[in-house]
Design a protein around this motif. Structure first.
Motif, short mmCIF file in Angstrom:
data_model
loop_
_atom_site.label_atom_id
_atom_site.label_comp_id
_atom_site.label_asym_id
_atom_site.label_seq_id
_atom_site.Cartn_x
_atom_site.Cartn_y
_atom_site.Cartn_z
N GLY A 1 -35.38 63.34 -89.46
CA GLY A 1 -34.28 62.63 -88.85
C GLY A 1 -34.01 61.59 -88.10
N VAL A 2 -32.88 61.06 -87.58
CA VAL A 2 -32.99 60.04 -86.75
C VAL A 2 -31.97 60.59 -85.61
CG1 VAL A 2 -33.09 58.31 -88.21
CG2 VAL A 2 -30.86 59.03 -88.08
N ASN A 3 -32.21 59.93 -84.36
CA ASN A 3 -31.03 60.24 -83.33
C ASN A 3 -30.02 59.02 -83.42
OD1 ASN A 3 -32.22 62.10 -81.22
ND2 ASN A 3 -33.73 61.04 -81.73
N ARG A 4 -28.68 59.63 -83.44
CA ARG A 4 -27.64 58.65 -83.82
C ARG A 4 -26.64 58.50 -82.49
NH1 ARG A 4 -22.32 59.31 -85.40
NH2 ARG A 4 -21.21 57.60 -86.75
N HIS A 5 -26.61 57.45 -81.81
CA HIS A 5 -25.24 57.08 -81.06
C HIS A 5 -24.37 56.45 -81.80
CE1 HIS A 5 -26.20 57.45 -76.71
NE2 HIS A 5 -27.32 57.37 -76.89
N GLU A 6 -23.06 56.58 -81.47
CA GLU A 6 -21.99 56.06 -82.17
C GLU A 6 -22.05 54.88 -81.59
OE1 GLU A 6 -18.72 59.21 -83.24
OE2 GLU A 6 -18.67 58.87 -81.03
N CYS B 1 -37.84 66.16 -80.93
CA CYS B 1 -36.55 65.49 -80.84
C CYS B 1 -36.53 64.16 -80.52
CB CYS B 1 -35.69 66.38 -79.60
SG CYS B 1 -36.32 66.33 -78.04
N GLU B 2 -37.40 63.48 -80.12
CA GLU B 2 -37.43 61.94 -80.00
C GLU B 2 -38.84 61.74 -80.29
OE1 GLU B 2 -35.51 60.24 -76.84
OE2 GLU B 2 -33.77 61.72 -76.87
N TYR B 3 -38.94 60.60 -81.06
CA TYR B 3 -40.48 60.16 -80.99
C TYR B 3 -40.35 58.64 -81.74
CZ TYR B 3 -40.74 60.63 -86.38
OH TYR B 3 -40.90 60.46 -87.68
N ALA B 4 -41.13 57.99 -82.11
CA ALA B 4 -41.23 56.51 -82.73
C ALA B 4 -40.15 55.64 -82.08
CB ALA B 4 -41.13 56.88 -84.29
N HIS B 5 -40.02 55.30 -80.77
CA HIS B 5 -39.15 54.43 -80.30
C HIS B 5 -38.87 52.91 -81.04
CE1 HIS B 5 -37.33 52.28 -76.60
NE2 HIS B 5 -36.54 53.50 -76.84
N ALA B 6 -37.82 53.03 -81.65
CA ALA B 6 -37.50 51.98 -82.78
C ALA B 6 -37.18 50.66 -81.93
CB ALA B 6 -36.62 52.26 -83.72
N MET B 7 -37.88 50.23 -81.04
CA MET B 7 -37.19 48.91 -80.17
C MET B 7 -38.08 47.78 -80.60
SD MET B 7 -37.27 48.67 -75.88
CE MET B 7 -36.64 47.29 -75.10
N GLY B 8 -37.15 46.74 -80.94
CA GLY B 8 -37.75 45.53 -81.50
C GLY B 8 -38.70 45.74 -82.48
N ASN B 9 -39.74 45.05 -82.56
CA ASN B 9 -40.55 45.17 -83.90
C ASN B 9 -41.60 46.37 -83.59
OD1 ASN B 9 -42.68 45.03 -85.82
ND2 ASN B 9 -43.15 42.81 -85.24
N ARG C 1 -45.72 75.03 -88.18
CA ARG C 1 -44.85 74.99 -87.05
C ARG C 1 -43.73 74.26 -87.11
NH1 ARG C 1 -47.01 75.24 -80.65
NH2 ARG C 1 -45.20 76.34 -79.72
N PHE C 2 -43.88 72.98 -87.41
CA PHE C 2 -43.08 71.92 -87.26
C PHE C 2 -42.05 72.10 -88.37
CE2 PHE C 2 -47.28 69.71 -86.23
CZ PHE C 2 -46.97 69.55 -84.83
N CYS C 3 -40.60 71.96 -87.60
CA CYS C 3 -39.65 72.00 -88.51
C CYS C 3 -38.75 70.64 -88.57
CB CYS C 3 -38.51 73.20 -87.98
SG CYS C 3 -38.24 73.03 -86.26
N GLY C 4 -39.37 69.55 -87.89
CA GLY C 4 -38.76 68.34 -87.98
C GLY C 4 -38.99 67.48 -86.86
N ALA C 5 -38.37 66.34 -87.10
CA ALA C 5 -38.39 65.27 -85.99
C ALA C 5 -37.45 64.10 -86.08
CB ALA C 5 -39.94 64.57 -86.09
N PHE C 6 -36.99 63.47 -85.11
CA PHE C 6 -35.91 62.49 -85.00
C PHE C 6 -36.37 61.41 -84.39
CE2 PHE C 6 -34.00 66.68 -85.31
CZ PHE C 6 -33.03 66.68 -86.37
N VAL C 7 -36.38 60.25 -85.29
CA VAL C 7 -36.84 58.87 -84.49
C VAL C 7 -35.56 58.50 -83.69
CG1 VAL C 7 -36.95 56.47 -85.11
CG2 VAL C 7 -38.06 58.38 -86.68
N TRP C 8 -36.11 57.85 -82.60
CA TRP C 8 -35.47 57.28 -81.58
C TRP C 8 -35.13 55.76 -81.72
CZ3 TRP C 8 -31.45 59.23 -78.57
CH2 TRP C 8 -30.92 58.37 -77.64
#
Length: 974
Positions: free
Chosen positions: A295-300, A485-493, A510-517
């Motif tokens: 997954g991804v975290n999505r702001h509008e 719920c948040e990982y891999a902070h996608a800031m810049g490069n 145990r892992f059911c998923g992850a959401f990139v920020w």
């Protein structure tokens, strides 16, 4: 006097009870459009006359609704990450409180029925007080949630006047500190709804699934008839039915049974998805199967409209997600526009629906007064949860409720949990920030290091602070599934290490998923003095506090162009893995439900990047989470050159979100042991075109007799090499809050300001020249002792070996025991500015780094030097290519420079230096220097995600040690 509610902690007054959002054929009048508008500096707005129907507002401005007034030429947007932009003095706000007064005159359409009338606002930031025809209806807070007023008997056929006072800051703002732009206004739809007398106002769809059988129950607040034609169903509300042989809903197969709910002459659209969500055995199960959310975290966000998104933009987001193998969205950190969830139902995305609650700014008070722990906020917090659940309860895509984000802990979360579990026991709950996890069905963290994540997968994690080891809370948490719920902070490069994280996530049940920020860079459109469009971040706004560039942290750029990070994520989370093993191709299906029948498998072979034979593979039936073995196609590796087999899994037919042929997954395998062929023909004869006084010659190569720098080879001009150990810092090099700030370390040690000294030039024989020197910064002893050894080959090409040996004090105590390491080990050349293009054989076509290279393929690629630049919103190091076998730099009327690595080099090519890249604030600040700066490097450190995450892993950092790398240089002609 008119009522002023903005500092009252109550969530609202005069509103109707929250209910499901649905589409029906009952009359509806959109009130979107041009409204009258006036902005004032205080909460008093334009004064008590606002609701007066007779008020002359003809001199007021007009503003479009929905929109944010700060993006329509009124006041300015503000961005903060964690800080409140007002004093922490709950529930009070400063006297300076920009307030927008809105007025709309409207008539009812001809034939508008004499029934119940409902006025609905889908979203008002942050507090809206509403009057109709001079009569106060009430007010509401909770910016990203709808509210309604019953206006039956209050409407006129002609000349209605709707007045709304919107406060930028209200008590509700204390609950909305969500790492985003503060964007006030009526930013979602405004609608007038006609509700038939005796009709259904609210209903709940219960559609579960178990072992091929569905169970359907639709409850409503009035009798109605449920019809699902595809199932032959026509049953009254309140009657539960069992449906055999039902096709379940999942993100992989989002099958919806379309139908209707009819009552009192109204037809309501139904889109029923049969599915069951549960937690059993410490795992998240949907329809009885474990799922892994990619997954991804999505702001509008939109650079021009802020959070006022239209449907086309929502579809664009979803299609981009699906095309990049994303299967889940966390609606950070508030419920989205309801249309987005309808689209998730239709396209197929798992959704974690998050409540409009975040109180992160209370970290600056030591969490004293934090609303979830204060009784006066109870009603406001519970109100937000109710409005989310009631609005979104009928969406099959919503599989998890999130209670909010980064709001500490407090009794209110217990009450929210209790209410949701009683109202909707069909979905698990998520909340990450309370270390007891009493109110969550998941253990959850943000930005753990990989070794920490590994221990979590093994259920051997450290006990959180504030929890007693071995206590009931500790034992319960270890039995919970884990949601990252948040990982891999996608800031810049960045981000880096996506493949490493995914390997861990797929290794433990145990892992059911992850959401990139996060999904998108929150850049707002701006124009410079020349009218050039660019994207602004928080630091571009003259306001304090602001979160600077921290809002530029997405996988797509503000214009929704995919970043290299999104391409890397697509590869890391691809749902089909393929690996060559023992003369066969092992195909592993990583889908949770789907077999691979919707995919076709095609292959092709290339030698040194030149296409050879190709074909298709017949892959046998492969159920979800299983593997099959397929014989490799009969490809003989070439005797000379690198032969690579590429296999792609592509859509066999058109999907709603992509056409047939769209690549879902790929793999490459090297066949044989051949090495890439060098280009021998076309080498310039080994005679110099000229030699001036003070120059040295080695065949066609000419050197500066004083510095030993290579000036030209034949008629090809180039100036270098110069040892280059620095890069223009990427966002992740700056760390966060002083932690992991490698860029500051480089600056303190002088890595960014090396100067160079030639120590001597030697001619051991007539075909060899050695240039010795030392490079290091002023004021420091650290540096590298260098030797550039050139040897003339028999074919007239020039072989270059670079040796760099560290000298001086690299473990400096003058800066707090600072241990400095170079981010790059490379050689920089300057070429004439007329060069325009690069062709290479190696990894491409996009940029690649040591910890972000999975999306790159081995092949032969070409591109303009300008197109090789990645236009990050904040300029920084970009455009590197690892494991390059050879490259050719060309331009009209110029000899082509051919470089062969031995075996590889990294390369970048740009029209400005790294120093200029570092100095630029925006892409338009970068100007052509008149030269092309070419780096031919041993390598760079990785990119990581330390801008909000763990330090760059040691394995992806360069060490202070001796380095040697080699290449061959030659001018070539067609």
């Amino acid at each position: 006097m008119i009522a002023d509610f903005h500092e009252d902690p109550a969530p609202g007054t005069g509103r109707r009870a929250p209910r499901a959002d649905f589409v029906s054929d009952a009359p509806r009048l959109s009130l979107n459009g041009q409204w009258r508008f006036r902005l004032s500096g205080t909460a008093a707005g334009t004064g008590p006359g606002l609701p007066d129907p007779g008020l002359d507002d003809s001199a007021w401005d007009t503003i479009r609704v929905p929109s944010h007034w700060v993006l329509e030429g009124h006041d300015k947007p503000l961005y903060t990450n964690t800080a409140y932009p007002f004093p922490i003095d709950p529930p009070y706000l400063p006297d300076d409180n920009p307030t927008g007064d809105y007025r709309l005159r409207f008539d009812l359409p001809d034939g508008w029925p004499a029934a119940r009338d409902v006025l609905r606002f889908q979203g008002v930031d942050s507090c809206g007080t509403v009057w109709l025809n001079g009569e106060l209806l009430g007010h509401s807070k909770g910016s990203r949630l709808p509210f309604e007023f019953d206006v039956t008997g209050r409407l006129r056929e002609r000349g209605n006047v709707l007045a709304v006072r919107v406060h930028r800051w209200s008590s509700g703002s204390y609950l909305e500190d969500q790492d985003m732009w503060w964007l006030p206004g009526i930013f979602r739809d405004v609608e007038l709804l006609s509700r038939p007398e005796g009709g259904i106002d609210d209903f709940t769809v219960h559609a579960s699934y178990r072992d091929g059988t569905g169970t359907l129950l639709v409850t409503a607040d009035a009798p109605g008839l449920v019809e699902l034609p595809a199932l032959g169903l026509a049953v009254p509300t309140g009657e539960q039915v069992t449906v055999p042989d039902v096709r379940p809903w999942s993100a992989e197969d989002p099958h919806l049974y379309r139908g209707t709910l009819r009552a009192a002459g109204e037809t309501i659209e139904l889109a029923v998805g049969f599915r069951t969500v549960e937690i059993a055995g410490g795992r998240l199960l949907v329809n009885g199967r474990p799922v892994l959310l990619r997954g991804v975290n999505r702001h509008e966000h939109d650079p021009d409209r802020g959070r006022a998104l239209d449907r086309a933009t929502m579809i664009r987001d979803i299609e981009l997600m699906k095309r990049h193998n994303v299967n889940a969205v966390r609606t950070s950190h508030y419920p989205p526009h309801p249309e987005f969830l309808r689209l998730c139902d239709e396209y197929g995305l798992w959704v974690v629906d998050e409540c409009d609650i975040e109180t992160h700014g209370f970290i600056y008070s030591g969490w004293e007064g934090n609303p979830p722990a204060e009784p006066m906020w109870r009603d406001a917090l519970l109100d937000r949860a109710r409005r989310m659940v009631e609005r979104d309860k009928n969406h099959p895509s919503v599989i998890i409720w999130s209670l909010g984000n980064e709001s500490g802990s407090g009794a209110a979360f217990g009450e929210i949990e209790k209410w949701i579990r009683e109202r909707d026991p069909t979905r698990p709950l998520h909340y990450e920030r309370d270390p007891s996890y009493r109110h969550s069905d998941f253990y959850s963290l943000m930005y753990p290091a990989q070794d920490v994540l590994e221990r979590i997968g093994q259920r051997k994690e450290d006990t959180p602070d504030g929890v007693e080891p071995g206590s009931p809370d500790d034992v319960r948490r270890r039995g919970l599934p884990f949601l990252l719920c948040e990982y891999a902070h996608a800031m810049g490069n960045g981000p880096g290490s996506l493949v490493d994280y995914q390997r861990i996530l797929e290794s433990y049940e145990r892992f059911c998923g992850a959401f990139v920020w996060e999904w998108i860079d929150h850049g707002l459109a701006g124009y410079d003095e020349l009218g050039r469009r660019y994207h602004r971040h928080g630091g571009d706004i003259d306001a304090r506090p602001n979160g600077g560039r921290f809002c530029i942290d997405g996988l797509v750029f503000p214009d929704r162009t995919p970043s290299p990070g999104l391409l890397e994520l697509r590869k890391a989370i691809e749902p089909v893995a393929m690996e060559v093993s023992g003369g066969e191709l092992v195909v592993t299906n990583k889908y949770d439900f789907a077999a691979l029948g919707h995919l076709a498998f095609r292959w092709f072979a290339e030698t040194d990047g030149e296409r050879g034979v190709s074909g298709t593979l017949s892959v046998p039936h492969c159920p979800a989470r299983s593997s099959v073995r397929v014989p490799l196609p009969p490809v003989e590796p070439a005797d000379e050159g690198e032969t690579w087999l590429t296999v792609e899994a592509v859509l066999a037919g058109d999907a709603r979100w992509a056409p047939a042929g769209h690549v879902v997954a790929f793999t490459q395998a090297r066949l044989g042991n051949g090495t890439h062929r060098r280009r021998a023909s076309g080498v310039t004869p080994a005679t110099p075109s000229r030699q001036a006084e003070g120059e040295l010659r080695l065949g066609a190569a000419v050197f500066d007799g004083r510095t030993g720098r290579l000036l030209r080879i034949g008629d090809l001009e180039l100036d270098g090499p110069v040892l280059d150990v620095w890069r223009a810092p990427i966002s992740n090099d700056h760390g966060i809050g002083g932690a992991n700030d490698l860029a500051a370390d480089w600056e303190a040690a002088g890595i960014d300001r090396f100067v160079h000294r030639t120590g001597g030039i030697e001619r051991p024989d007539e075909r060899t020249l050695v240039v010795r020197g030392r490079s290091g910064p002023a004021t420091r002893t650290l540096g590298f002792r260098t030797a550039y050894t050139y040897r003339l080959r028999d074919d007239g090409t020039l072989h270059l070996r670079i040796d760099a040996e560290p000298v001086g004090d690299w473990d400096d105590t003058a800066y707090g025991h600072l241990t400095v390491r170079p981010p790059r080990m490379g050689a920089r050349f300057a070429l004439p500015g007329g060069y325009t293009d690069v062709t290479w054989f190696g990894l491409g076509p996009g940029e690649s780094y040591v910890d972000s290279r999975a999306a790159a393929r081995v092949g032969r690629f070409s591109g303009s030097i300008d197109a090789l630049q990645t236009p990050y919103v904040v300029p920084q190091e970009n455009g590197n290519h690892v494991e390059t076998r050879w490259l050719e730099v060309s331009g009209p009327g110029l000899p082509t420079l051919r470089v062969d690595g031995e075996p590889y080099v990294d390369f970048t090519a740009r029209r400005w230096t790294s120093e200029a890249l570092r100095a630029a604030r925006h892409p338009h600040d970068l100007t052509d220097s008149g030269r092309v700066w070419l780096n031919l490097d041993h390598g760079q450190q990785g990119i990581g995600s330390a801008s909000c995450g763990p330090a760059l892993p040691e394995r992806h950092r360069l060490q202070v040690r001796p380095y040697t790398w080699s290449m061959t240089l030659a001018p070539v002609h067609p």
